[in-house]
Design a protein around this motif. Sequence first.
Motif, PDB file in Angstrom:
ATOM      1  N   GLY A 238       0.829  -1.203   0.000  1.00 28.34           N
ATOM      2  CA  GLY A 238       0.000   0.000   0.000  1.00 28.34           C
ATOM      3  C   GLY A 238       0.860   1.249   0.000  1.00 28.34           C
ATOM      4  N   ARG A 239       0.189   2.397   0.170  1.00 24.52           N
ATOM      5  CA  ARG A 239       0.879   3.693   0.127  1.00 24.52           C
ATOM      6  C   ARG A 239       0.313   4.622   1.206  1.00 24.52           C
ATOM      7  NH1 ARG A 239      -2.750   7.149  -2.781  1.00 24.52           N
ATOM      8  NH2 ARG A 239      -4.304   5.946  -3.952  1.00 24.52           N
ATOM      9  N   ARG A 240       1.173   5.550   1.646  1.00 23.37           N
ATOM     10  CA  ARG A 240       0.773   6.551   2.628  1.00 23.37           C
ATOM     11  C   ARG A 240       1.814   7.667   2.630  1.00 23.37           C
ATOM     12  NH1 ARG A 240       0.788   4.448   8.532  1.00 23.37           N
ATOM     13  NH2 ARG A 240      -1.038   3.315   7.773  1.00 23.37           N
ATOM     14  N   ASP A 241       1.372   8.908   2.631  1.00 23.81           N
ATOM     15  CA  ASP A 241       2.274  10.057   2.778  1.00 23.81           C
ATOM     16  C   ASP A 241       3.483   9.968   1.856  1.00 23.81           C
ATOM     17  OD1 ASP A 241       0.530  10.893   4.698  1.00 23.81           O
ATOM     18  OD2 ASP A 241       1.865  10.598   6.398  1.00 23.81           O
ATOM     19  N   GLY A 242       3.265   9.541   0.624  1.00 28.63           N
ATOM     20  CA  GLY A 242       4.341   9.481  -0.359  1.00 28.63           C
ATOM     21  C   GLY A 242       5.229   8.268  -0.254  1.00 28.63           C
ATOM     22  N   ASP A 296       3.611   4.209  17.688  1.00 31.32           N
ATOM     23  CA  ASP A 296       4.449   3.383  16.813  1.00 31.32           C
ATOM     24  C   ASP A 296       3.859   3.212  15.415  1.00 31.32           C
ATOM     25  OD1 ASP A 296       2.320   1.791  17.511  1.00 31.32           O
ATOM     26  OD2 ASP A 296       3.516   0.021  18.016  1.00 31.32           O
ATOM     27  N   GLU A 297       2.732   3.863  15.124  1.00 35.79           N
ATOM     28  CA  GLU A 297       2.132   3.772  13.787  1.00 35.79           C
ATOM     29  C   GLU A 297       2.684   4.905  12.934  1.00 35.79           C
ATOM     30  OE1 GLU A 297       0.496   2.388  10.691  1.00 35.79           O
ATOM     31  OE2 GLU A 297      -0.132   1.377  12.539  1.00 35.79           O
ATOM     32  N   TRP A 298       3.490   4.560  11.905  1.00 35.81           N
ATOM     33  CA  TRP A 298       4.191   5.589  11.144  1.00 35.81           C
ATOM     34  C   TRP A 298       3.246   6.437  10.299  1.00 35.81           C
ATOM     35  CZ3 TRP A 298       4.664   6.685   5.918  1.00 35.81           C
ATOM     36  CH2 TRP A 298       5.568   7.722   5.617  1.00 35.81           C
ATOM     37  N   GLY A 299       3.589   7.695  10.231  1.00 31.72           N
ATOM     38  CA  GLY A 299       2.949   8.662   9.359  1.00 31.72           C
ATOM     39  C   GLY A 299       3.682   9.972   9.541  1.00 31.72           C
ATOM     40  N   GLU A 300       3.674  10.830   8.542  1.00 33.26           N
ATOM     41  CA  GLU A 300       4.465  12.052   8.617  1.00 33.26           C
ATOM     42  C   GLU A 300       3.908  13.069   9.608  1.00 33.26           C
ATOM     43  OE1 GLU A 300       6.732  12.697   4.418  1.00 33.26           O
ATOM     44  OE2 GLU A 300       4.620  13.303   4.472  1.00 33.26           O
ATOM     45  N   ILE A 301       2.602  13.043   9.839  1.00 34.94           N
ATOM     46  CA  ILE A 301       1.961  14.056  10.687  1.00 34.94           C
ATOM     47  C   ILE A 301       1.143  13.350  11.753  1.00 34.94           C
ATOM     48  CG2 ILE A 301       0.434  16.064  10.703  1.00 34.94           C
ATOM     49  CD1 ILE A 301       0.978  16.351   7.683  1.00 34.94           C
ATOM     50  N   THR A 327       5.106  20.709  -1.928  1.00 37.92           N
ATOM     51  CA  THR A 327       3.772  21.299  -2.047  1.00 37.92           C
ATOM     52  C   THR A 327       2.735  20.402  -1.400  1.00 37.92           C
ATOM     53  OG1 THR A 327       4.436  22.358  -4.122  1.00 37.92           O
ATOM     54  CG2 THR A 327       2.071  22.188  -3.677  1.00 37.92           C
ATOM     55  N   ALA A 328       2.803  19.096  -1.705  1.00 39.94           N
ATOM     56  CA  ALA A 328       1.825  18.151  -1.150  1.00 39.94           C
ATOM     57  C   ALA A 328       1.924  18.071   0.363  1.00 39.94           C
ATOM     58  CB  ALA A 328       2.039  16.760  -1.772  1.00 39.94           C
ATOM     59  N   GLN A 329       3.128  18.082   0.905  1.00 40.92           N
ATOM     60  CA  GLN A 329       3.291  18.023   2.357  1.00 40.92           C
ATOM     61  C   GLN A 329       2.751  19.281   3.027  1.00 40.92           C
ATOM     62  OE1 GLN A 329       7.503  17.208   2.103  1.00 40.92           O
ATOM     63  NE2 GLN A 329       7.254  15.188   3.037  1.00 40.92           N
ATOM     64  N   CYS A 330       2.986  20.434   2.414  1.00 43.80           N
ATOM     65  CA  CYS A 330       2.417  21.675   2.952  1.00 43.80           C
ATOM     66  C   CYS A 330       0.901  21.615   2.984  1.00 43.80           C
ATOM     67  CB  CYS A 330       2.875  22.872   2.121  1.00 43.80           C
ATOM     68  SG  CYS A 330       4.621  23.291   2.280  1.00 43.80           S
ATOM     69  N   HIS A 331       0.306  21.079   1.923  1.00 48.65           N
ATOM     70  CA  HIS A 331      -1.149  20.965   1.883  1.00 48.65           C
ATOM     71  C   HIS A 331      -1.658  20.036   2.993  1.00 48.65           C
ATOM     72  CE1 HIS A 331      -1.240  22.148  -2.665  1.00 48.65           C
ATOM     73  NE2 HIS A 331      -1.125  23.180  -1.874  1.00 48.65           N
ATOM     74  N   ARG A 332      -0.957  18.894   3.187  1.00 47.16           N
ATOM     75  CA  ARG A 332      -1.391  17.959   4.227  1.00 47.16           C
ATOM     76  C   ARG A 332      -1.247  18.572   5.613  1.00 47.16           C
ATOM     77  NH1 ARG A 332       1.190  13.879   0.830  1.00 47.16           N
ATOM     78  NH2 ARG A 332       3.074  13.834   2.133  1.00 47.16           N
ATOM     79  N   LEU A 333      -0.153  19.311   5.823  1.00 51.77           N
ATOM     80  CA  LEU A 333       0.053  19.918   7.134  1.00 51.77           C
ATOM     81  C   LEU A 333      -0.947  21.046   7.382  1.00 51.77           C
ATOM     82  CD1 LEU A 333       1.651  19.968   9.727  1.00 51.77           C
ATOM     83  CD2 LEU A 333       3.377  21.385   8.597  1.00 51.77           C
ATOM     84  N   LEU A 334      -1.298  21.790   6.340  1.00 51.25           N
ATOM     85  CA  LEU A 334      -2.305  22.844   6.488  1.00 51.25           C
ATOM     86  C   LEU A 334      -3.657  22.242   6.871  1.00 51.25           C
ATOM     87  CD1 LEU A 334      -3.307  25.750   6.273  1.00 51.25           C
ATOM     88  CD2 LEU A 334      -3.530  25.415   3.791  1.00 51.25           C
ATOM     89  N   THR A 335      -4.032  21.139   6.236  1.00 53.58           N
ATOM     90  CA  THR A 335      -5.280  20.460   6.587  1.00 53.58           C
ATOM     91  C   THR A 335      -5.255  20.014   8.045  1.00 53.58           C
ATOM     92  OG1 THR A 335      -5.627  19.691   4.309  1.00 53.58           O
ATOM     93  CG2 THR A 335      -6.759  18.481   6.045  1.00 53.58           C
ATOM     94  N   ILE A 385       6.107  27.584  -2.872  1.00 53.93           N
ATOM     95  CA  ILE A 385       6.199  28.741  -1.978  1.00 53.93           C
ATOM     96  C   ILE A 385       4.806  29.268  -1.631  1.00 53.93           C
ATOM     97  CG2 ILE A 385       6.367  30.658  -3.637  1.00 53.93           C
ATOM     98  CD1 ILE A 385       8.582  30.092  -0.537  1.00 53.93           C
ATOM     99  N   GLU A 386       3.872  29.161  -2.557  1.00 57.29           N
ATOM    100  CA  GLU A 386       2.488  29.539  -2.248  1.00 57.29           C
ATOM    101  C   GLU A 386       1.926  28.634  -1.154  1.00 57.29           C
ATOM    102  OE1 GLU A 386       0.457  31.923  -3.367  1.00 57.29           O
ATOM    103  OE2 GLU A 386       0.891  32.423  -5.466  1.00 57.29           O
ATOM    104  N   ALA A 387       2.230  27.342  -1.230  1.00 60.10           N
ATOM    105  CA  ALA A 387       1.737  26.403  -0.220  1.00 60.10           C
ATOM    106  C   ALA A 387       2.378  26.687   1.140  1.00 60.10           C
ATOM    107  CB  ALA A 387       2.019  24.966  -0.654  1.00 60.10           C
ATOM    108  N   MET A 388       3.671  27.032   1.154  1.00 60.35           N
ATOM    109  CA  MET A 388       4.326  27.418   2.408  1.00 60.35           C
ATOM    110  C   MET A 388       3.677  28.673   2.978  1.00 60.35           C
ATOM    111  SD  MET A 388       6.957  25.452   3.449  1.00 60.35           S
ATOM    112  CE  MET A 388       7.888  26.592   4.470  1.00 60.35           C
ATOM    113  N   ASP A 389       3.373  29.629   2.109  1.00 58.42           N
ATOM    114  CA  ASP A 389       2.725  30.865   2.554  1.00 58.42           C
ATOM    115  C   ASP A 389       1.341  30.598   3.132  1.00 58.42           C
ATOM    116  OD1 ASP A 389       4.919  32.299   1.814  1.00 58.42           O
ATOM    117  OD2 ASP A 389       3.948  33.452   0.235  1.00 58.42           O
ATOM    118  N   ASP A 390       0.593  29.718   2.493  1.00 58.04           N
ATOM    119  CA  ASP A 390      -0.732  29.373   3.009  1.00 58.04           C
ATOM    120  C   ASP A 390      -0.636  28.830   4.431  1.00 58.04           C
ATOM    121  OD1 ASP A 390      -1.873  30.115   0.608  1.00 58.04           O
ATOM    122  OD2 ASP A 390      -2.061  28.072  -0.166  1.00 58.04           O
ATOM    123  N   LEU A 391       0.353  27.983   4.656  1.00 57.10           N
ATOM    124  CA  LEU A 391       0.537  27.395   5.983  1.00 57.10           C
ATOM    125  C   LEU A 391       0.947  28.456   6.995  1.00 57.10           C
ATOM    126  CD1 LEU A 391       0.734  24.910   7.810  1.00 57.10           C
ATOM    127  CD2 LEU A 391       3.041  24.524   6.899  1.00 57.10           C
TER     128      LEU A 391
END
Length: 586
Positions: A238-242, A296-301, A327-335, A385-391
């Motif tokens: 499977g897949r998760r967080d890239g 112990d359950e891995w995930g970036e956030i 960009t994708a990580q910024c979006h996930r962290l903003l959410t 940079i737009e995604a960083m600014d949004d965050l």
Amino acid sequence: MTHAPLRILLLCHSFNSLSQRLFCELRALGHEVSVELDIADRVTEEAIELFRPALVIAPFLKRLIPASVWQRQPCLIVHPGPVGDRGPAALDWAVREGHADWGVTVLQANEAFDAGPVWAHAGFAMRAAAKGSLYRCEVTAAAVDAVLRSVTQFAAGGTCGGRPEPQRASIWRSPLRQAERRIDWSGDTTATVLAKIRSADGQPGVHDELFGQPCHLFDAHAATSHAFATSPPGALIGRRDGAVLRRTTDGAVWIGHASLAAACGGKAFKLPCELAFGAAFEALPALPVPLERASDEWGEIRYRELGAPGARVGCLSFEFYNGAMSTAQCHRLLTAWRDATSRDTRVLMLLGGADFFSNGIHLNCIEAAAHREGDSAADESMRNIEAMDDLAEAVIRTTDRLTIALLRGNAGAGGAFLALAADEVWAHRGVVLNPHYKNMGNLYGSEYWTYLLPRRLGAEGAVALMAGRLPMGAPQALSIGLIDRCMGVAAPDFEALAITEAIALAAAHNIDDRITAKGRRRANDEEKRPLADYRRLELSRMHRNFYGFDPSFHIARYHFVHKLPMAWTPRHLARHRDGLKAASAE
């Protein structure tokens, strides 16, 4: 400082995290420090002639110091291994073989690798982590301890604690070959797979295949709470967080990054598996997890809450590989941030990774865009940079609670200014900040720094900091008002202490008054000059960096991503070359 300050030259292959930490520590003790990158023997010899140091310290080298230098004056080598360990792959072997304890040795350069007299050594307990993480944390802390003791001993004429002692026995460790790291997916356990990938993390990676394509693997984590029995060892699950999930004989591992030449026009460099493999990655089943979950359950956030009802503290942590934020990580962290602000907390903490809080935009992902049809590095730079600014804007506009950025690791460029978006910035004494952008191709910078920095340092202080381009230790950052707290504890103890302090802050009698005052201040700032104005100004300058006639950013990014050696030492580091610069201008 009990002895007179020394003139010290740092000689290093690159100005890496350890070199920067030593630079900050030595300068804080009053020593005059300059840096020369190890480009060629004649360049090093010239640096010695110009600077005339009392002592040369080599925190990170890939080749021998020339005899013309070490025979002339003392040169101390920092070796990431215990006394008697020799060779260029000390930490690789320590991780691969699962040593419980390891160490750092400071020894004097001579005609052979790591064979000179020992000035100091410091030990530490190993933890289950990647080589790069151990280097940035335990190795760096031990190296600072051993180097500072060596400098004190040298300044005292070699009499403080005795003179350096010759090595009586040693073990030579050759570089680990790919054959010794090769993964046997049909026979290796999760622990074995992790040891192999972690021993090669950073460089060179483990040669393997994913989706039938030859590649090198990086960034591995143990997986938990999945039913693996139906999939054979080696299968992609499977897949998760890239990252992709791959079966081992007794479980599975998450593999976050890979490098393969086919992904980017024949030039391999590390990318999240999501970008490296595209459609094949997307075809795997998604395995998302909630923000609040077992440790112990891995995930970036992840998110957790502590404290009594009515005085809760929220902890939103993100662990992005090498501190880069795509960009994708910024979006996930903003959410995740928006979700966290919907909770009933009085204090909300933003915790970056253990190695890096954040280093800003993801240069490797931007480089990959240059190789995609219908895309470009400039376009991805602007999206990122737009995604960083949004965050950053979301953090600034959170006015119904107090916010704290917790620097468990180093912060640089846009990541440093993301931290400043919070009401307060807390760090431990070992954190190094690079609060500037110009080292990456003269970038102007964004993340609302033109609003955030003058509030702390004043207009002149902000200009001086951005122009300085030098790393800064957390104690120095506290002294000028860049951060709010520098806790005098080692990194392993910092998070627990900071959370305890945050819980007390959330329960304080004046917490409501502080939150009200914060909201009033933000409203006044907005009335004087809207945040949108700062953003427009910054992004117009960034647009020029990305799309304009000056290609400096794109050249610097390319050199960084592909690890091209420096052709000269930047003048802001090589202070001993200031005289040459002045002479050439006359």
